[in-house]
Design an enzyme around this catalytic site. Structure first.
Site, PDB file in Angstrom:
ATOM      1  N   CYS A 132      -7.604  10.215  -4.166  1.00 23.22           N
ATOM      2  CA  CYS A 132      -7.865   9.318  -3.408  1.00 23.22           C
ATOM      3  C   CYS A 132      -8.472   8.981  -1.947  1.00 23.22           C
ATOM      4  O   CYS A 132      -8.146   8.911  -0.332  1.00 23.22           O
ATOM      5  CB  CYS A 132      -6.151   8.797  -3.360  1.00 23.22           C
ATOM      6  SG  CYS A 132      -4.931   8.422  -4.802  1.00 23.22           S
ATOM      7  N   ALA A 133      -9.809   9.186  -2.305  1.00 25.47           N
ATOM      8  CA  ALA A 133     -10.488   9.397  -1.460  1.00 25.47           C
ATOM      9  C   ALA A 133     -11.357   8.048  -0.291  1.00 25.47           C
ATOM     10  O   ALA A 133     -11.388   8.581   0.794  1.00 25.47           O
ATOM     11  CB  ALA A 133     -12.375  10.477  -1.718  1.00 25.47           C
TER      12      ALA A 133
ATOM     13  N   GLY B  16     -13.841   8.166   2.592  1.00 28.38           N
ATOM     14  CA  GLY B  16     -14.261   9.416   2.483  1.00 28.38           C
ATOM     15  C   GLY B  16     -14.555  10.510   3.958  1.00 28.38           C
ATOM     16  O   GLY B  16     -15.039  11.499   3.636  1.00 28.38           O
TER      17      GLY B  16
ATOM     18  N   ASP C 279     -11.668   7.057  -6.414  1.00 24.83           N
ATOM     19  CA  ASP C 279     -11.098   5.836  -5.766  1.00 24.83           C
ATOM     20  C   ASP C 279     -11.183   5.052  -7.211  1.00 24.83           C
ATOM     21  O   ASP C 279     -12.535   4.607  -7.170  1.00 24.83           O
ATOM     22  CB  ASP C 279     -11.523   5.610  -4.235  1.00 24.83           C
ATOM     23  CG  ASP C 279     -10.788   4.853  -3.282  1.00 24.83           C
ATOM     24  OD1 ASP C 279     -10.397   4.804  -2.662  1.00 24.83           O
ATOM     25  OD2 ASP C 279     -11.334   3.214  -4.435  1.00 24.83           O
TER      26      ASP C 279
ATOM     27  N   CYS D 123      -0.498   8.324   5.329  1.00 21.49           N
ATOM     28  CA  CYS D 123      -0.482   7.193   6.782  1.00 21.49           C
ATOM     29  C   CYS D 123       0.903   7.066   7.172  1.00 21.49           C
ATOM     30  O   CYS D 123       1.076   5.184   7.817  1.00 21.49           O
ATOM     31  CB  CYS D 123      -1.286   6.660   6.973  1.00 21.49           C
ATOM     32  SG  CYS D 123      -2.184   5.546   6.538  1.00 21.49           S
TER      33      CYS D 123
END
Length: 377
Positions: free
Chosen positions: A143-144, A147, A167, A274
């Site tokens: 799930c980039a 970047g 993504d 996060c």
């Protein structure tokens, strides 16, 4: 790291910005024209004005004044008049207010050595070091976007090997490609693809390194999962609902089996978020360990954050192997620049840990091949 500035004189001329724009200003940005919601009727280009954030989204676009709940962000100089700002012209998308006295000394890094520097929060940089990618390996960032971690992975590998970034949102994938190009990283291949469908379930021939991928194709995988984002700070508006917060755990549990099956035996899987909720962090670790016998929890290097939170049934040793950045657990005292000049490296790390975003990291080793049985069934 932010340092508060006090006693800034508030101006009669005011502008109000949206909550998202306000958060960006606290991080060091100037105010871009689309973010301005309200401005004093007499505001003109070159005026010194006070900037406020409408944290509840109650201010009407184009208002001349606003008496609702607003947070002072500092002073700046308007580059446009009120009439120009609300003219509706599509070309007016540049800087509308150049911040000269923000309440936090958080300098902007926009366009500062763009081909050499990529701004990241401390935990975001730590998680890539925990993954520890090596030159020549095949790495998956599941799930980039946008970047930051993808490009960090490629840099740590000295751009030798292959970094696959996925993504499902097309414009975010383009951002990954732009960042890779800007930093001169050729090992990154970015695809617009749903990570939950990245595992090849049939015997169709490989399509030259494009998703979906065969089982056990990757040496290391980073699952920086979609989450409620409650660790993001500063945040000028708390808009989460219970339904939204609880929606992420099922999605994370759809991505996890894909990552486990795509990982080679002996490979490393790093799971991160996060956010600070137990449900999206420690509970997911406990679930993964019970669901996938092929996984073993591993210690992390570097270990800068605190240990995991109790409540998910993990042992004390397992909690110590996790890494949790949670500034809310240790209030940050007032700090001035003079104090920092004499600080030791350990003190600086401790201070940075308190003043960063909320974040969670778990590292797993896949010690044997995945069972052919679908772990979701």
């Amino acid at each position: 790291m932010n340092f508060s500035r006090k006693n800034i004189k508030r101006q009669q001329c005011e502008a109000v910005v949206g909550a998202q724009c306000g958060s960006a200003v606290l991080r060091g940005a100037h105010v871009y024209t689309p973010g301005i919601v309200s401005a004093s009727s007499f505001m003109k280009a070159g005026d010194v004005i006070s900037v406020y954030s409408d944290i509840k989204g109650k201010c009407k676009k184009g208002a001349r004044e606003f008496d609702g709940t607003k947070i002072f962000l500092g002073n700046g100089i308007s580059t446009l008049s009120r009439k120009e700002i609300f003219s509706g012209l599509p070309r007016l998308r540049g800087i509308g207010i150049r911040m000269t006295e923000p309440i936090y000394l958080s300098p902007s890094f926009d366009n500062v050595l763009p081909s050499y520097l990529f701004l990241q929060n401390l935990p975001s940089a730590v998680v890539t070091h925990v993954l520890n990618p090596q030159p020549g390996e095949k790495i998956l960032d599941l799930c980039a976007a946008p970047g930051g971690k993808t490009t960090h992975i490629a840099a740590l590998m000295h751009d030798q090997g292959e970094v696959i970034a996925l993504d499902k949102i097309a414009n975010k994938v383009e951002k990954i490609k732009q960042n890779a190009l800007l930093l001169g990283l050729n090992s990154i291949k970015a695809f617009c693809f749903d990570g939950t469908k990245a595992l090849k379930l049939d015997e169709i021939e490989d399509t030259e390194g494009t998703p979906p991928f065969s089982p056990e194709s990757f040496d290391r995988i980073l699952l920086d999962a979609p989450c409620s984002g409650m660790g993001q700070r500063p945040n000028m508006a708390c808009t989460w609902t219970l339904k939204e917060v609880t929606s992420y755990q099922p999605l994370q549990r759809k991505l996890f089996p894909v990552a486990v099956q795509l990982l080679k035996p002996g490979g490393t899987l790093v799971y991160s978020t996060c956010t600070v909720t137990l449900e999206e962090n420690e509970e997911q670790v406990a679930w993964a360990l019970s669901t996938f016998p092929c996984l073993q929890l591993q210690p992390q290097e570097p270990q800068i954050g605190g240990e995991g939170m109790m409540g998910a049934g993990l042992s004390g040793e397992q909690l110590r192997q996790l890494q949790r950045f949670d500034p809310s657990t240790t209030p940050l005292r007032d700090t001035d620049l003079e104090t920092l000049r004499d600080a030791r490296a350990e003190d600086m790390i401790r201070l940075a840990n308190k003043d960063c975003i909320g974040f969670f990291i778990a590292k797993f080793l896949k010690w044997k091949s995945t069972s052919e049985k679908d772990p979701q069934k």
